[in-house]
Design a protein around this motif. Structure first.
Motif, PDB file in Angstrom:
ATOM      1  N   GLY A  72       0.746  -1.243  -0.015  1.00 37.64           N
ATOM      2  CA  GLY A  72       0.110   0.001  -0.015  1.00 37.64           C
ATOM      3  C   GLY A  72       0.753   1.390  -0.054  1.00 37.64           C
ATOM      4  N   LYS A  73       2.294   1.211   0.054  1.00 37.20           N
ATOM      5  CA  LYS A  73       2.951   2.235   0.021  1.00 37.20           C
ATOM      6  C   LYS A  73       3.916   2.330  -1.391  1.00 37.20           C
ATOM      7  N   SER A  74       3.873   3.593  -1.796  1.00 34.64           N
ATOM      8  CA  SER A  74       4.486   3.848  -2.773  1.00 34.64           C
ATOM      9  C   SER A  74       6.082   4.459  -2.632  1.00 34.64           C
ATOM     10  N   TYR A  75       7.294   4.160  -3.061  1.00 31.40           N
ATOM     11  CA  TYR A  75       8.494   4.720  -2.594  1.00 31.40           C
ATOM     12  C   TYR A  75       9.181   5.165  -3.999  1.00 31.40           C
ATOM     13  N   LYS A  76       9.236   6.458  -4.074  1.00 34.65           N
ATOM     14  CA  LYS A  76      10.097   7.062  -5.191  1.00 34.65           C
ATOM     15  C   LYS A  76      11.744   6.736  -4.703  1.00 34.65           C
ATOM     16  N   VAL A  77      12.144   5.762  -5.369  1.00 38.33           N
ATOM     17  CA  VAL A  77      13.717   5.396  -5.131  1.00 38.33           C
ATOM     18  C   VAL A  77      14.789   6.146  -5.782  1.00 38.33           C
ATOM     19  N   LYS A  78      15.840   6.509  -5.003  1.00 42.59           N
ATOM     20  CA  LYS A  78      16.739   7.394  -5.557  1.00 42.59           C
ATOM     21  C   LYS A  78      18.082   6.357  -5.926  1.00 42.59           C
ATOM     22  N   GLU A  79      18.969   6.703  -6.741  1.00 39.30           N
ATOM     23  CA  GLU A  79      20.463   5.851  -6.985  1.00 39.30           C
ATOM     24  C   GLU A  79      20.920   5.749  -5.576  1.00 39.30           C
ATOM     25  N   GLY A  80      21.203   4.675  -5.075  1.00 36.70           N
ATOM     26  CA  GLY A  80      22.111   4.506  -3.884  1.00 36.70           C
ATOM     27  C   GLY A  80      20.924   4.050  -2.849  1.00 36.70           C
ATOM     28  N   ASP A  81      19.752   4.076  -3.004  1.00 38.37           N
ATOM     29  CA  ASP A  81      18.565   3.829  -1.875  1.00 38.37           C
ATOM     30  C   ASP A  81      18.609   2.213  -1.825  1.00 38.37           C
ATOM     31  N   ILE A  82      18.237   1.834  -1.029  1.00 38.19           N
ATOM     32  CA  ILE A  82      17.987   0.193  -0.692  1.00 38.19           C
ATOM     33  C   ILE A  82      16.783   0.013   0.070  1.00 38.19           C
ATOM     34  N   ILE A  83      15.922  -1.024  -0.512  1.00 41.59           N
ATOM     35  CA  ILE A  83      14.882  -1.406  -0.447  1.00 41.59           C
ATOM     36  C   ILE A  83      14.989  -2.680   0.183  1.00 41.59           C
ATOM     37  N   ILE A  84      14.217  -3.021   1.330  1.00 43.33           N
ATOM     38  CA  ILE A  84      14.378  -4.159   2.346  1.00 43.33           C
ATOM     39  C   ILE A  84      12.879  -4.824   2.323  1.00 43.33           C
ATOM     40  N   ILE A  85      12.740  -6.061   2.057  1.00 39.86           N
ATOM     41  CA  ILE A  85      11.548  -6.590   1.798  1.00 39.86           C
ATOM     42  C   ILE A  85      11.495  -7.919   2.535  1.00 39.86           C
ATOM     43  N   ASN A  86      10.740  -8.169   3.531  1.00 37.48           N
ATOM     44  CA  ASN A  86      10.721  -9.638   4.348  1.00 37.48           C
ATOM     45  C   ASN A  86       9.720 -10.413   3.402  1.00 37.48           C
ATOM     46  N   ASN A  87       9.869 -11.605   3.955  1.00 34.39           N
ATOM     47  CA  ASN A  87       8.931 -12.660   3.436  1.00 34.39           C
ATOM     48  C   ASN A  87       7.278 -12.785   3.361  1.00 34.39           C
ATOM     49  N   LYS A  88       7.000 -11.757   3.917  1.00 39.15           N
ATOM     50  CA  LYS A  88       5.346 -11.606   4.206  1.00 39.15           C
ATOM     51  C   LYS A  88       4.953 -10.461   3.446  1.00 39.15           C
ATOM     52  N   GLU A  89       5.738  -9.721   2.840  1.00 39.12           N
ATOM     53  CA  GLU A  89       5.069  -8.519   2.104  1.00 39.12           C
ATOM     54  C   GLU A  89       4.946  -8.612   0.460  1.00 39.12           C
ATOM     55  N   LEU A  90       3.821  -8.196   0.092  1.00 40.38           N
ATOM     56  CA  LEU A  90       3.297  -8.051  -1.419  1.00 40.38           C
ATOM     57  C   LEU A  90       4.101  -6.858  -1.843  1.00 40.38           C
ATOM     58  N   HIS A  91       4.876  -6.854  -3.036  1.00 43.79           N
ATOM     59  CA  HIS A  91       5.517  -5.935  -3.695  1.00 43.79           C
ATOM     60  C   HIS A  91       5.631  -5.810  -5.247  1.00 43.79           C
ATOM     61  N   LYS A  92       6.035  -4.893  -5.782  1.00 49.37           N
ATOM     62  CA  LYS A  92       6.250  -4.709  -7.412  1.00 49.37           C
ATOM     63  C   LYS A  92       6.958  -3.311  -7.606  1.00 49.37           C
ATOM     64  N   THR A  93       7.535  -3.627  -8.551  1.00 47.04           N
ATOM     65  CA  THR A  93       8.330  -2.128  -9.203  1.00 47.04           C
ATOM     66  C   THR A  93       7.668  -1.655 -10.282  1.00 47.04           C
ATOM     67  N   VAL A  94       7.532  -0.324 -10.436  1.00 47.66           N
ATOM     68  CA  VAL A  94       6.973   0.405 -11.672  1.00 47.66           C
ATOM     69  C   VAL A  94       8.381   1.377 -12.334  1.00 47.66           C
ATOM     70  N   ILE A  95       8.688   0.922 -13.463  1.00 49.98           N
ATOM     71  CA  ILE A  95       9.916   1.433 -14.182  1.00 49.98           C
ATOM     72  C   ILE A  95       9.717   2.049 -15.346  1.00 49.98           C
ATOM     73  N   ASN A  96      10.448   3.292 -15.270  1.00 51.21           N
ATOM     74  CA  ASN A  96      10.146   4.291 -16.562  1.00 51.21           C
ATOM     75  C   ASN A  96      10.971   3.360 -17.562  1.00 51.21           C
ATOM     76  N   PRO A  97      10.510   2.942 -18.924  1.00 49.07           N
ATOM     77  CA  PRO A  97      11.198   2.073 -19.571  1.00 49.07           C
ATOM     78  C   PRO A  97      12.073   2.963 -20.352  1.00 49.07           C
TER      79      PRO A  97
END
Length: 284
Positions: free
Chosen positions: A43-68
């Motif tokens: 339910g949260k959207s993170y605008k990720v910068k270069e050098g950022d680190i995303i940590i995801i545990n094994n109970k969380e639903l997630h996806k990436t949206v990429i500018n192609p």
């Protein structure tokens, strides 16, 4: 995962369209090197910068949206939770930051420059030995993986005043938190709309917008994800079915097999003896 402990990937794409919402039974560490990326998690959207680190545990639903139209380069690590337990000490639980960040309300790490330098150096050392046939590389990759995890835990415990870009609907987050804490309860659309004083239509629209799921799809997915985690811990199939809110035991069996490709009992056998069953269930 193919290996039992962890896997390392360095991927670079010139026209990547992202992935659908998903979950896996291992932990994930995502480190962005370049690209225009939005990471959606629970339910949260993170605008990720270069050098950022995303940590995801094994109970969380997630996806990436990429500018192609951008070059998308990242380092991704998949980690078996059991490996983290084995590598931890009495004074340092290497798995703690996977859940700690989530409890704090953010999956994004933006380390201070000096800590980020340590993390980058650990990544470089790990990548140099990962997959190498040079003498001792099999030993070094475990040393450098553990070193990286230590620095990531330090970064998680380090306070930072920098604002992190997160977009979310507070009401949707409250509903998600309620669902995750009450999976054994009545979680129908009607019940939730009454509890949170929202019309069914508005709840459906906002929930779908911020999670990519309908209420029913999300509740079912989380019940199965938590059920899978409890099965890994050795809980009986019948107890898992009850604890995760499946009123019908056979419905749990069918839903689990449909989502994960095998029955709960076979999944427990695979977790207990992955090498024995890997050939048979290598696509789990």
């Amino acid at each position: 995962m193919i290996t039992q402990d962890f896997e390392f990937f360095h991927n670079k794409d010139y026209s990547f369209k992202g992935v659908d919402m998903h979950n896996h039974d291992f932990y994930e560490i995502f480190y962005l090197l370049s690209g225009d990326v939005t990471y959606m998690i629970e339910g949260k959207s993170y605008k990720v910068k270069e050098g950022d680190i995303i940590i995801i545990n094994n109970k969380e639903l997630h996806k990436t949206v990429i500018n192609p139209e951008t070059i998308y380069e990242r380092l991704v690590i998949w980690i078996n939770p059991d490996f983290l337990k084995r590598q931890s000490s009495e004074n340092c639980d290497l798995s703690s930051f996977f859940d700690k960040l989530s409890r704090q309300g953010s999956n994004l790490l933006r380390p201070r420059p000096e800590l980020l330098d340590n993390i980058k150096d650990a990544y470089i050392r790990l990548e140099n030995v990962y997959g190498s046939d040079a003498l001792g590389s099999d030993i070094l990759k475990y040393i450098y993986m553990t070193e990286l995890l230590v620095f990531l835990n330090r970064a998680c415990n380090d306070s930072s005043d920098e604002k992190i870009d997160i977009e979310f609907n507070k009401k949707v987050i409250n509903i998600i938190n309620y669902i995750n804490k009450n999976l054994d309860s009545d979680l129908t659309l009607e019940t939730l709309s009454t509890k949170f004083y929202l019309s069914k239509y508005h709840l459906l629209r906002e929930f779908k917008k911020h999670t990519g799921y309908s209420i029913h799809q999300y509740v079912l997915s989380k019940r199965l994800i938590i059920g899978r985690s409890l099965l890994r811990e050795g809980m009986s199939v019948s107890d898992v079915s009850s604890k995760c809110g499946f009123g019908d035991y056979s419905n749990f069996i069918r839903s689990f097999r449909r989502s994960f490709g095998l029955s709960p009992k076979k999944y427990q056998k695979f977790v207990a003896n992955p090498e024995i069953y890997k050939a048979e269930w290598e696509n789990i």
